[in-house]
Design an enzyme around this catalytic site. Structure first.
Site, PDB file in Angstrom:
ATOM      1  N   CYS A 190      24.308  49.177  31.993  1.00 16.16           N
ATOM      2  CA  CYS A 190      23.852  50.514  31.591  1.00 16.16           C
ATOM      3  C   CYS A 190      22.474  50.498  30.948  1.00 16.16           C
ATOM      4  CB  CYS A 190      24.877  51.149  30.652  1.00 16.16           C
ATOM      5  SG  CYS A 190      26.458  51.385  31.472  1.00 16.16           S
ATOM      6  N   CYS A 211      26.013  48.163  27.537  1.00 13.49           N
ATOM      7  CA  CYS A 211      26.186  46.909  28.284  1.00 13.49           C
ATOM      8  C   CYS A 211      24.944  46.617  29.115  1.00 13.49           C
ATOM      9  CB  CYS A 211      27.429  46.981  29.181  1.00 13.49           C
ATOM     10  SG  CYS A 211      27.174  47.660  30.819  1.00 13.49           S
ATOM     11  N   CYS A 240      27.003  53.672  26.775  1.00 12.97           N
ATOM     12  CA  CYS A 240      27.369  52.255  26.889  1.00 12.97           C
ATOM     13  C   CYS A 240      26.144  51.379  26.679  1.00 12.97           C
ATOM     14  CB  CYS A 240      27.962  51.987  28.280  1.00 12.97           C
ATOM     15  SG  CYS A 240      28.475  50.271  28.542  1.00 12.97           S
ATOM     16  N   HIS A 284      30.480  46.201  34.084  1.00 15.60           N
ATOM     17  CA  HIS A 284      30.561  47.388  33.218  1.00 15.60           C
ATOM     18  C   HIS A 284      32.009  47.782  32.917  1.00 15.60           C
ATOM     19  CE1 HIS A 284      30.205  51.393  31.569  1.00 15.60           C
ATOM     20  NE2 HIS A 284      31.128  51.725  32.461  1.00 15.60           N
ATOM     21  N   ASP A 342      46.988  43.363  29.559  1.00 14.71           N
ATOM     22  CA  ASP A 342      46.216  42.843  30.702  1.00 14.71           C
ATOM     23  C   ASP A 342      46.306  43.859  31.831  1.00 14.71           C
ATOM     24  OD1 ASP A 342      49.037  41.911  31.806  1.00 14.71           O
ATOM     25  OD2 ASP A 342      47.578  41.669  33.438  1.00 14.71           O
ATOM     26  N   ASP A 375      50.736  34.053  33.535  1.00 19.10           N
ATOM     27  CA  ASP A 375      52.030  34.678  33.781  1.00 19.10           C
ATOM     28  C   ASP A 375      52.865  33.647  34.531  1.00 19.10           C
ATOM     29  OD1 ASP A 375      53.032  37.947  35.114  1.00 19.10           O
ATOM     30  OD2 ASP A 375      54.085  36.432  33.962  1.00 19.10           O
TER      31      ASP A 375
HETATM   32  C1  0UX Z   1      50.705  46.200  36.877  1.00 18.93           C
HETATM   33  N1  0UX Z   1      51.970  46.378  36.236  1.00 18.93           N
HETATM   34  C2  0UX Z   1      52.692  45.331  35.805  1.00 18.93           C
HETATM   35  N2  0UX Z   1      52.259  44.048  35.828  1.00 18.93           N
HETATM   36  C3  0UX Z   1      53.303  43.319  35.362  1.00 18.93           C
HETATM   37  C4  0UX Z   1      53.409  41.930  35.221  1.00 18.93           C
HETATM   38  C5  0UX Z   1      52.221  41.061  35.575  1.00 18.93           C
HETATM   39  C6  0UX Z   1      51.189  41.159  34.466  1.00 18.93           C
HETATM   40  N3  0UX Z   1      49.869  40.761  34.956  1.00 18.93           N
HETATM   41  C7  0UX Z   1      49.728  39.339  35.219  1.00 18.93           C
HETATM   42  C8  0UX Z   1      49.021  39.049  36.541  1.00 18.93           C
HETATM   43  C9  0UX Z   1      49.816  39.583  37.738  1.00 18.93           C
HETATM   44  C10 0UX Z   1      49.099  39.233  39.033  1.00 18.93           C
HETATM   45  C11 0UX Z   1      47.708  39.842  39.067  1.00 18.93           C
HETATM   46  C12 0UX Z   1      46.929  39.333  37.864  1.00 18.93           C
HETATM   47  C13 0UX Z   1      46.779  37.818  37.956  1.00 18.93           C
HETATM   48  C14 0UX Z   1      48.170  37.202  37.945  1.00 18.93           C
HETATM   49  C15 0UX Z   1      48.963  37.714  39.128  1.00 18.93           C
HETATM   50  C16 0UX Z   1      48.883  37.542  36.664  1.00 18.93           C
HETATM   51  C17 0UX Z   1      47.636  39.704  36.587  1.00 18.93           C
HETATM   52  C18 0UX Z   1      54.652  41.401  34.769  1.00 18.93           C
HETATM   53  N4  0UX Z   1      54.798  40.032  34.661  1.00 18.93           N
HETATM   54  C19 0UX Z   1      56.004  39.528  34.317  1.00 18.93           C
HETATM   55  N5  0UX Z   1      56.161  38.201  34.230  1.00 18.93           N
HETATM   56  N6  0UX Z   1      57.076  40.322  34.025  1.00 18.93           N
HETATM   57  C20 0UX Z   1      56.992  41.681  34.069  1.00 18.93           C
HETATM   58  O1  0UX Z   1      57.982  42.378  33.791  1.00 18.93           O
HETATM   59  C21 0UX Z   1      55.726  42.272  34.466  1.00 18.93           C
HETATM   60  C22 0UX Z   1      55.578  43.659  34.577  1.00 18.93           C
HETATM   61  C23 0UX Z   1      54.364  44.179  35.043  1.00 18.93           C
HETATM   62  N7  0UX Z   1      53.951  45.441  35.318  1.00 18.93           N
HETATM   63 ZN    ZN Z   2      27.976  49.827  30.723  1.00 22.11          ZN
END
Ligand code: 0UX
Ligand code: ZN
Length: 376
Positions: free
Chosen positions: A313, A310, A308, A339, A270, A96
């Site tokens: 389990c 895995c 499951c 898990h 994700d 990201d």
């Molecule tokens: C939970 N809801 C939500 N997430 C969002 C994320 C992050 C996605 N996950 C990547 C991430 C974010 C953090 C935590 C882990 C590792 C790393 C830092 C990358 C996943 C988003 N990232 C960006 N660039 N833009 C969004 O609008 C957005 C909206 C979200 N709405």
């Molecule tokens: Zn399992």
């Protein structure tokens, strides 16, 4: 025209929904979609080794630009030969852009046209992140799929604020595209914003599709809005995106949100949920959530999930897992994380099979019933 780093092949559309079966071809392998991507925040999926990730069938995992830029720094990762070498992961990696992190972690200073000034959440240092800087860090980290630098506005912000934010995010996306050094081996995705407003989602999608990205993320969701609201936004957002490009719903999600996102044409997801809830002993099972520290499991010598297959389990009981958590043994959070990740990866496999069999809605019905979700 250089070959794009990532290619999406649409294989089949499910008969009764917007769901699609496809494959995503990347420089580190070709993976089936719809897919769930385990999240590794600081170049590791917490408590799980790459060997275990491969064993459970993970294809693309996430790493995090914001954290790695702050520590150990993108130069060190580049010196190590990039993220794949640094973390010994030879399949797919997605990063990201750090924008979401800046808005959610750091003490905000201010957002300008140029970029965002803020204080590091680690040591309070004054930092600045711009589309050019974010793309430069993602280029140095070397992930196969990288994200544009965007603003994820609060879902309930005013219409005017979100409109201005969408327009700036589109300008940032274009600047990121220009700054991107390796389009031949790293695919840069545009991120559609627009809150809950159909016209702003159209404004955002139109601007990004005209820039012809190899893939599109749907941002600005899973930020506190209801699941019904998220599904409503998806209903009118995914159709704005090209059919022959992958669609990635960011930060989602729970089993019901994954199924409902796939039904609305989403290909990639994700979420930190599986490993985050595992750390306090909450496990996802086919019969709903199991909070393993509960006394009710003290003498329960059944597997965590009898449906499951895995490693956890097949080899451990609920009583043993509960003991590990009560004794604060790290094996407990490792097994629960394993898990939970396996559960979501396996759920995506079942979803892909349901698309192939054109019975995704029946699968949704059965899964929701068994998991204990109330059916909308
Ligand atoms: C939970 N809801 C939500 N997430 C969002 C994320 C992050 C996605 N996950 C990547 C991430 C974010 C953090 C935590 C882990 C590792 C790393 C830092 C990358 C996943 C988003 N990232 C960006 N660039 N833009 C969004 O609008 C957005 C909206 C979200 N709405
Ligand atoms: Zn399992």
């Amino acid at each position: 025209m250089t070959e794009p780093a990532v290619k999406y092949h649409l294989k089949k559309k499910e008969k009764h929904t917007g769901a699609r079966l496809g494959t995503l071809e990347t420089p580190h392998g070709t993976f089936p979609t719809p897919m769930f991507m385990p999240v590794g925040t600081q170049a590791t999926v917490k408590a799980i080794s790459p060997r275990e990730l491969k064993e459970m069938g993970a294809g693309i995992i996430l790493s995090n630009t914001y954290h790695l830029w702050l520590r150990p720094g993108e130069e060190l990762v580049a010196e190590a030969g990039g993220l794949h070498h640094f973390m010994n992961w030879d399949q797919g990696i997605l990063t990201d852009s750090g924008g979401f992190q800046v808005f959610s972690l750091a003490q905000m200073r201010d957002i300008t046209e140029k970029g965002v000034h803020f204080k590091s959440h680690l040591d309070g240092r004054n930092l600045f992140l711009s589309p050019e800087k974010a793309i430069a860090v993602e280029n140095a980290l070397g992930a196969d799929i990288i994200m544009s630098f965007d603003e994820c506005p609060p879902f309930f912000e005013s219409y005017d604020y979100i409109k201005k934010s969408v327009e700036r995010t589109s300008r940032w996306a274009e600047r990121g595209l220009k700054a991107h050094k390796h389009p031949d081996r790293q695919a840069l995705f545009g991120i559609v914003q627009g809150g809950g407003h159909k016209d702003l989602r159209e404004l955002s999608a139109k601007a990004l599709v005209s820039l012809d990205f190899p893939g599109y993320s749907i941002g600005g969701l899973s930020v506190g809005e209801s699941k019904a609201e998220m599904n409503h936004v998806l209903d009118f957002t995914t159709p704005l995106l090209p059919e022959n490009k992958p669609r990635y719903l960011m930060g989602v999600g729970s089993p019901d949100a994954l199924i409902d996102g796939v039904i609305r044409g989403v290909d990639m997801f994700d979420c930190v949920l599986p490993t985050r809830i595992a750390r306090n002993g909450t496990c996802m099972t086919s019969h709903g959530r199991v909070v393993i520290k509960n006394a009710v499991y003290a003498h329960d010598f059944n597997p965590l999930d009898d449906n499951c297959d895995c490693y956890v389990c097949q080899n451990y009981t609920r009583a043993y897992l509960r003991h590990l958590f009560k004794a604060q043994e790290t094996l407990g959070l490792r097994l629960a994380s394993y898990h939970n990740l396996y559960f979501l990866l396996h759920l995506m496999k079942q979803i892909r099979q349901a698309i192939a069999d054109d019975n995704l809605l029946d699968f949704r019905e059965q899964f929701f019933e068994e998991y204990g979700y109330n059916k909308q």
